[in-house]
Scaffold this active site. Structure first.
Site, PDB file in Angstrom:
ATOM      1  N   HIS A   1       0.833  -1.209   0.000  1.00  0.00           N
ATOM      2  CA  HIS A   1       0.000   0.000   0.000  1.00  0.00           C
ATOM      3  C   HIS A   1       0.863   1.253   0.000  1.00  0.00           C
ATOM      4  CE1 HIS A   1      -4.131  -1.555   0.542  1.00  0.00           C
ATOM      5  NE2 HIS A   1      -3.438  -2.631   0.838  1.00  0.00           N
ATOM      6  N   PRO A   2       0.413   2.279  -0.725  1.00  0.00           N
ATOM      7  CA  PRO A   2       1.166   3.537  -0.750  1.00  0.00           C
ATOM      8  C   PRO A   2       0.905   4.354   0.506  1.00  0.00           C
ATOM      9  CG  PRO A   2      -0.861   3.787  -1.986  1.00  0.00           C
ATOM     10  CD  PRO A   2      -0.802   2.337  -1.542  1.00  0.00           C
TER      11      PRO A   2
END
Length: 174
Positions: free
Chosen positions: A67-68
């Site tokens: 996930h960013p």
């Protein structure tokens, strides 16, 4: 598409369509493809969740690491996945003022240093104020608690992404 169309998809199409319901983890949908036919959208979602739940803790952390950062470098550079870009924009993370952006960046770094993976929250179920509050509060959690919380947020994101791809009220006639 309805669940019958989902069940009829060849492997490559299934992975191409559903490969990002869990952020940057097409291996998950590749693995659950073999569990077809799915009786319903909830059955497809359950198969994905069961796969995630069966992973060792290191695998769950791997999912979280895909996930960013929220309102981070990828958003500024335009390199987020289409889904993440839309979800972060919906929560107002693309319109932070300079103070909010600085606070978000600092908290994201603090969180990653503490836990070794980025903060994950279902942006579509929150606004920027709540995301900032949650990020600040969750930095105080224990690693195991935060890993479990992050995975629950991944499942919420997956649920909403699946709903956007599959018509739920068309039962499969097995």
């Amino acid at each position: 598409m309805d669940i019958n169309a989902v069940n009829a998809l060849p492997y490559e199409d299934f992975v191409n369509i559903f490969g990002n319901v869990v952020e940057k983890c097409p291996i998950i949908t590749a693995a659950v493809w073999s569990r077809r036919p799915f009786a319903s959208l909830p059955a497809l979602e359950a198969a994905i969740n069961e796969f995630i739940d069966a992973l060792p803790e290191s695998g769950k952390e791997g999912i979280l690491r895909c996930h960013p950062d929220l309102a981070g470098r990828d958003l500024q550079r335009g390199t987020l996945t289409r889904e993440s870009r839309e979800e972060q924009a919906r929560a107002g993370l693309d319109e932070l003022d300079s103070a909010e952006a600085s606070r978000m960046a600092w908290l994201n770094e603090d969180y990653k240093e503490r836990f070794g993976f980025p903060f994950v929250i279902c942006a579509r179920m929150n606004d920027k104020a709540n995301i900032l509050r949650q990020l600040s509060e969750r930095c105080r959690n224990e690693r195991a608690v935060e890993r479990a919380r992050g995975i629950e947020e991944v499942k919420k994101i997956c649920h909403l992404r699946l709903q956007g791809l599959v018509i739920a009220d068309a039962p499969n006639k097995l």
